[in-house]
Scaffold this motif. Structure first.
Motif, PDB file in Angstrom:
ATOM      1  N   GLN A  79       3.717   4.400  -0.507  1.00 32.35           N
ATOM      2  CA  GLN A  79       2.662   4.433   0.493  1.00 32.35           C
ATOM      3  C   GLN A  79       1.321   4.895  -0.073  1.00 32.35           C
ATOM      4  O   GLN A  79       0.502   5.488   0.625  1.00 32.35           O
ATOM      5  CB  GLN A  79       3.067   5.329   1.680  1.00 32.35           C
ATOM      6  N   SER A  80       1.107   4.631  -1.363  1.00 35.11           N
ATOM      7  CA  SER A  80      -0.181   4.924  -1.983  1.00 35.11           C
ATOM      8  C   SER A  80      -0.777   3.614  -2.481  1.00 35.11           C
ATOM      9  O   SER A  80      -0.138   2.565  -2.449  1.00 35.11           O
ATOM     10  CB  SER A  80      -0.008   5.901  -3.152  1.00 35.11           C
ATOM     11  N   GLU A  81      -2.004   3.681  -2.933  1.00 34.52           N
ATOM     12  CA  GLU A  81      -2.639   2.489  -3.489  1.00 34.52           C
ATOM     13  C   GLU A  81      -1.840   1.953  -4.666  1.00 34.52           C
ATOM     14  O   GLU A  81      -1.745   0.741  -4.868  1.00 34.52           O
ATOM     15  CB  GLU A  81      -4.064   2.829  -3.928  1.00 34.52           C
ATOM     16  N   ALA A  82      -1.251   2.870  -5.439  1.00 35.41           N
ATOM     17  CA  ALA A  82      -0.471   2.470  -6.612  1.00 35.41           C
ATOM     18  C   ALA A  82       1.023   2.500  -6.322  1.00 35.41           C
ATOM     19  O   ALA A  82       1.826   2.937  -7.153  1.00 35.41           O
ATOM     20  CB  ALA A  82      -0.800   3.379  -7.797  1.00 35.41           C
ATOM     21  N   SER A  83       1.425   2.045  -5.157  1.00 36.00           N
ATOM     22  CA  SER A  83       2.851   1.967  -4.836  1.00 36.00           C
ATOM     23  C   SER A  83       3.454   0.719  -5.462  1.00 36.00           C
ATOM     24  O   SER A  83       2.744  -0.251  -5.768  1.00 36.00           O
ATOM     25  CB  SER A  83       3.052   1.924  -3.319  1.00 36.00           C
ATOM     26  N   ALA A  84       4.757   0.721  -5.625  1.00 36.01           N
ATOM     27  CA  ALA A  84       5.433  -0.462  -6.159  1.00 36.01           C
ATOM     28  C   ALA A  84       5.227  -1.658  -5.233  1.00 36.01           C
ATOM     29  O   ALA A  84       5.069  -2.785  -5.694  1.00 36.01           O
ATOM     30  CB  ALA A  84       6.921  -0.169  -6.331  1.00 36.01           C
ATOM     31  N   GLU A  85       5.219  -1.414  -3.933  1.00 35.38           N
ATOM     32  CA  GLU A  85       5.025  -2.498  -2.967  1.00 35.38           C
ATOM     33  C   GLU A  85       3.704  -3.230  -3.203  1.00 35.38           C
ATOM     34  O   GLU A  85       3.657  -4.456  -3.264  1.00 35.38           O
ATOM     35  CB  GLU A  85       5.062  -1.934  -1.543  1.00 35.38           C
ATOM     36  N   ASN A  86       2.619  -2.458  -3.368  1.00 34.53           N
ATOM     37  CA  ASN A  86       1.310  -3.064  -3.591  1.00 34.53           C
ATOM     38  C   ASN A  86       1.216  -3.741  -4.949  1.00 34.53           C
ATOM     39  O   ASN A  86       0.693  -4.857  -5.078  1.00 34.53           O
ATOM     40  CB  ASN A  86       0.211  -2.012  -3.470  1.00 34.53           C
ATOM     41  N   LEU A  87       1.715  -3.064  -5.979  1.00 36.68           N
ATOM     42  CA  LEU A  87       1.604  -3.605  -7.338  1.00 36.68           C
ATOM     43  C   LEU A  87       2.454  -4.858  -7.519  1.00 36.68           C
ATOM     44  O   LEU A  87       2.014  -5.828  -8.149  1.00 36.68           O
ATOM     45  CB  LEU A  87       2.001  -2.538  -8.360  1.00 36.68           C
ATOM     46  N   VAL A  88       3.661  -4.843  -6.967  1.00 42.18           N
ATOM     47  CA  VAL A  88       4.527  -6.020  -7.082  1.00 42.18           C
ATOM     48  C   VAL A  88       3.907  -7.218  -6.361  1.00 42.18           C
ATOM     49  O   VAL A  88       3.916  -8.342  -6.871  1.00 42.18           O
ATOM     50  CB  VAL A  88       5.935  -5.707  -6.532  1.00 42.18           C
ATOM     51  N   ALA A  89       3.352  -6.985  -5.165  1.00 38.85           N
ATOM     52  CA  ALA A  89       2.705  -8.072  -4.428  1.00 38.85           C
ATOM     53  C   ALA A  89       1.507  -8.616  -5.201  1.00 38.85           C
ATOM     54  O   ALA A  89       1.295  -9.838  -5.274  1.00 38.85           O
ATOM     55  CB  ALA A  89       2.267  -7.572  -3.055  1.00 38.85           C
ATOM     56  N   SER A  90       0.725  -7.732  -5.786  1.00 37.58           N
ATOM     57  CA  SER A  90      -0.447  -8.145  -6.558  1.00 37.58           C
ATOM     58  C   SER A  90      -0.042  -8.958  -7.785  1.00 37.58           C
ATOM     59  O   SER A  90      -0.632 -10.000  -8.086  1.00 37.58           O
ATOM     60  CB  SER A  90      -1.252  -6.914  -6.992  1.00 37.58           C
ATOM     61  N   LEU A  91       0.960  -8.479  -8.502  1.00 38.38           N
ATOM     62  CA  LEU A  91       1.410  -9.161  -9.714  1.00 38.38           C
ATOM     63  C   LEU A  91       1.997 -10.531  -9.392  1.00 38.38           C
ATOM     64  O   LEU A  91       1.766 -11.504 -10.126  1.00 38.38           O
ATOM     65  CB  LEU A  91       2.438  -8.300 -10.442  1.00 38.38           C
ATOM     66  N   ASN A  92       2.752 -10.626  -8.308  1.00 39.28           N
ATOM     67  CA  ASN A  92       3.306 -11.924  -7.920  1.00 39.28           C
ATOM     68  C   ASN A  92       2.201 -12.927  -7.611  1.00 39.28           C
ATOM     69  O   ASN A  92       2.265 -14.083  -8.034  1.00 39.28           O
ATOM     70  CB  ASN A  92       4.232 -11.764  -6.718  1.00 39.28           C
TER      71      ASN A  92
END
Length: 319
Positions: A79-92
């Motif tokens: 739930q941070s800017e650098a969460s796995a959820e955000n980073l994985v979505a960005s990388l995909n």
């Protein structure tokens, strides 16, 4: 001498009075209409501003061949800017884009959750295997420590500034002990548990040798996972010695000699000189205004809950 006229002596006074009332009503109606137009225009400007802020203009840009940029900033945590959820979505999004030639992961992070970092590392490895013609370059700016390096190790190559801070390949679990303080204050700790280790590392109770040993074993296991990830990611480039996995940090210049990084470079220089394309397009997932408001609105209650939980049990952190 003429006498002053009286309404009864002037047959047009009623007409004049009605005209005045009509003109007054008309003027008032016009004023209301003008104010109505003003407030409608103000509302339109406000809504337009909100919509403008919600639009991701970087993603809306039309580009031919370009370099996809994903940014990892701050502490890696749920739930941070650098969460796995955000980073994985960005990388995909960055890898799936048909016109992206390569992906640059810009890193400025002191570390964070080993679970979140591990999820991102796994996803990078999966995407690299799925898109073998699209390299991923990690570019370190100020700091890439611990969990940040856990993620960077999955890249094809790591670029650093000569003064960047790199490394801290280790795991910690921190907290406080208040048992002595409570004894001096005459405060009695009454802890009831069902399960002899349910009060594991309770900060208000003396340390139990068996629980401390168990915590160290947990740390050692997570550290071994970290070490394996770095060895697999860096391969023969890693110049391993007794200090490599000790938790120490080095400058970017020193990291080159240790095999922790590949070369000096910035986002712009890597795009220009390595990928041969200076067109950058940012695919980083950004919070919209609604999400920011929701997080701020719930911050007080969640902070109280988190403080209660964190005082109860320390967490594992790649710092």
């Amino acid at each position: 001498m003429d006498k002053p006229s009286h309404p009864d002596s002037d047959p047009s006074w009623e007409r004049k009075t009605l005209e005045k009332l009509a003109f007054s009503a008309l003027s008032e109606q016009r004023a209301k209409r003008r104010w109505g137009i003003f407030f409608k225009l103000l509302g339109f400007v406000y809504v337009s501003f909100i919509l403008f802020a919600l639009v991701d203009w970087d993603a809306a840009k039309v580009a031919d061949k370009h370099v996809a940029l994903v940014q990892l900033r701050g502490v890696i945590a749920p739930q941070s800017e650098a969460s796995a959820e955000n980073l994985v979505a960005s990388l995909n999004s960055a890898f799936e884009a048909p016109n992206s030639q390569a992906v640059i992961l810009r890193i400025n992070s002191p570390g964070g959750s080993p679970v979140q970092a591990g999820m991102v590392n796994d996803e990078i490895r999966r995407l690299r295997a799925k898109y073998p013609d699209k390299p991923l370059y990690a570019v370190v700016e100020d700091i890439c420590a611990s969990g940040g390096y856990y993620i960077a190790a999955a890249a094809d190559q790591i670029y650093v500034d000569k003064a960047s801070i790199i490394g801290s390949i280790g795991v910690l679990m921190d907290g406080f002990g208040f048992s002595g303080t409570m004894e001096k204050l005459g405060v009695e700790r009454r802890l009831l548990t069902a399960g002899e280790n349910k009060g594991f590392l309770d900060p208000f109770s003396p340390q139990v040798e068996g629980q401390t040993a168990h915590a160290k074993a947990l740390l050692a296991n997570i550290h071994a996972q970290f070490v394996q990830v770095v060895r697999e990611g860096r391969g023969k480039r890693l110049k391993e010695d007794e200090q490599t996995f000790s938790g120490l940090m080095w400058t970017g210049e020193q990291s080159l000699a240790l095999g922790l990084a590949d070369a000096l470079g910035s986002v712009d220089s890597v795009a220009r000189e390595v990928v041969k394309n200076e067109e950058l397009l940012d695919y980083t997932v950004k919070e919209n205004l609604a999400e920011r408001f929701a997080k701020r609105f719930g911050a007080g209650a969640m902070d109280s809950l988190w403080q209660g939980l964190s005082s109860r049990m320390a967490g594992f952190t790649l710092y």
